[in-house]
Motif scaffolding. Structure first.
Motif, mmCIF file in Angstrom:
data_model
loop_
_atom_site.group_PDB
_atom_site.id
_atom_site.type_symbol
_atom_site.label_atom_id
_atom_site.label_comp_id
_atom_site.label_asym_id
_atom_site.label_seq_id
_atom_site.Cartn_x
_atom_site.Cartn_y
_atom_site.Cartn_z
ATOM 1 N N GLU A 76 7.362 3.413 7.929
ATOM 2 C CA GLU A 76 5.951 3.061 7.780
ATOM 3 C C GLU A 76 5.146 3.508 8.996
ATOM 4 N N ASN A 77 5.033 4.790 9.174
ATOM 5 C CA ASN A 77 4.164 5.312 10.213
ATOM 6 C C ASN A 77 3.089 6.165 9.561
ATOM 7 N N TRP A 78 1.938 6.202 10.159
ATOM 8 C CA TRP A 78 0.788 6.852 9.542
ATOM 9 C C TRP A 78 0.938 8.362 9.457
ATOM 10 N N TRP A 79 1.587 8.999 10.416
ATOM 11 C CA TRP A 79 1.636 10.453 10.429
ATOM 12 C C TRP A 79 2.469 11.024 9.284
ATOM 13 N N SER A 80 3.519 10.321 8.873
ATOM 14 C CA SER A 80 4.330 10.848 7.770
ATOM 15 C C SER A 80 3.535 10.860 6.471
ATOM 16 N N HIS A 81 2.754 9.835 6.235
ATOM 17 C CA HIS A 81 1.927 9.788 5.020
ATOM 18 C C HIS A 81 0.844 10.870 5.054
ATOM 19 N N ILE A 82 0.260 11.084 6.219
ATOM 20 C CA ILE A 82 -0.780 12.107 6.349
ATOM 21 C C ILE A 82 -0.204 13.497 6.107
#
Length: 113
Positions: free
Chosen positions: A50-56
């Motif tokens: 759950e980190n933002w960069w992977s989703h982006i």
């Protein structure tokens, strides 16, 4: 992510049968390998998923690239100078070891034709 998945499925269902293999291979190789390196490997190292960069990265780079490859198809992708033919070979799984296949002797069934 979910909207892009629905868009890919709609493209897949509406495309010609001979382009579907390329679409599936683009989905599996581009998205699958990306998820492996963006989600699985960091999780194994101890970073939380759950980190933002992977989703982006997935939503802005990987999924649109998969949609673009699927929409373009193998002929248009191969038409891109320098990168296109290599990308199609990579996605379709063609190896560079075709020299051995040329040296192979034909089987009896082929010789009689």
């Amino acid at each position: 992510g979910a909207l892009q998945a629905v868009a890919w499925l709609a493209m897949y269902l509406s495309m010609a049968w001979d382009r579907r293999s390329f679409a599936v291979r683009a989905l599996v190789k581009v998205t699958g390998v990306s998820i492996l390196f963006i989600v699985v490997v960091p999780s194994c190292v101890g970073l939380p998923y759950e980190n933002w960069w992977s989703h982006i990265v997935l939503a802005v780079v990987v999924y649109p690239a998969t949609l673009a490859l699927t929409a373009a198809g193998p002929a248009r992708v191969a038409g891109v100078p320098w990168l296109g033919p290599a990308a199609v070979r990579l996605l379709m799984g063609h190896c560079r070891c075709h020299g051995a296949a040329r040296k192979a002797k034909p089987t009896r069934a082929i010789e009689t034709l």
